[in-house]
Design an enzyme around this catalytic site. Sequence first.
Site, PDB file in Angstrom:
ATOM      1  CD  GLN A   1      -3.092  -0.491  -0.049  1.00 26.88           C
ATOM      2  OE1 GLN A   1      -3.214   0.696  -0.340  1.00 26.88           O
ATOM      3  NE2 GLN A   1      -3.781  -1.440  -0.670  1.00 26.88           N
ATOM      4  CB  SER A   2       3.942   2.035  -1.866  1.00 25.29           C
ATOM      5  OG  SER A   2       4.762   3.144  -2.140  1.00 25.29           O
TER       6      SER A   2
END
Length: 364
Positions: free
Chosen positions: A102-103
């Site tokens: 979930q960058s």
Amino acid sequence: MAEPLKQVVAGNRQSPEASRSLCKSLSIALAAFPRVRLGHLPTPLEPMDRLSELLGGPRLWVKRDDCTGLSSGGNKTRKLEYLMADAQANGADTIITQGATQSNHARQTAAAAARLGMKCQILLEDRTGSNDPQYNFNGNVLLDMLHGASVSKRAGGADMAAEMETLASELRQQGAVPYIIPGGGSNPIGALGYVNCARELTEQAADIGLQIDAFVHATGSSGTQAGLVAGLAAIESDIQLLGIGVRAPQEKQEQMVFDLAQRTADHLGTGLRISRDSVRANCNYVGPGYGLPTEGMKKAVKTLASTEGLLFDPVYSGKGLDGLIDLVGKGAFEGMDNVVFLHTGGSAALFGYPEVFDLPGYAN
């Protein structure tokens, strides 16, 4: 180890005239570097008076870097203004970067590449071991793909720098011109974005007559904090900077920030030497690990949503807020009047954690 935060005696504060002069000098130094405008800057500086009343400590403010405008905003946009300009200067046609599943950085990089007509290859490292489809395909991952990036996964613990180099070599053999951006955009080029933010915040505060005692933010890959450390040092600011760690132990986190801050100062070419005592990180709010929820983070995110109407992310700013709130309660900012929290964006990641917040309709 860095000294604890301390109140600046009023008589020792820098004069507004001196501050403006140093900010102007820093602007001139930054103008020597290529930059492509991607963000809505300056971002707002707003009071959080309902939260301040709830906590009973200093007056709390928020620097809204969630409002940078690139793919729902976030702190990486500032870094990408310098990184993407450097990529263009090097004739790149393909951007390679990496991050956790979930960058926020990956999302904003994909958006920047789309805006500038470049291809984008994203490598996502599985740092949590989650099998939840919402975590692995919703939130930032959905937006990565919507921006047209090619997304591939790597196992947790992989040498992501080596993985990017391997991919770059393959692309060169195919005739592409790749440009590698490190995780978080955290190198001396990317950190220039937060050198500039330090100047921007100082000028904003001066314009409204606000004396900032402390500036608090989440710190991870170190580029944001390193840029702020270098920027505040360049303008000789008396603002106390504190990073709330989201991944590494304190000693490692502070050393990463210090090393990058000095390399950033060297890159600026001003001859500035960074004081080790100016690098402070409190890493007591990481919990079980990077990207893994904590009770404090959940409470902090829900508190800000219900008192200030603000959305913070569960990985970075949520844990940073947990630290801020807890430290206010412990009197860490005693004697201070105004404390600013940097909102680094990332609310898109909330959609990768829908069951975490114990909301009606979502089962744990």
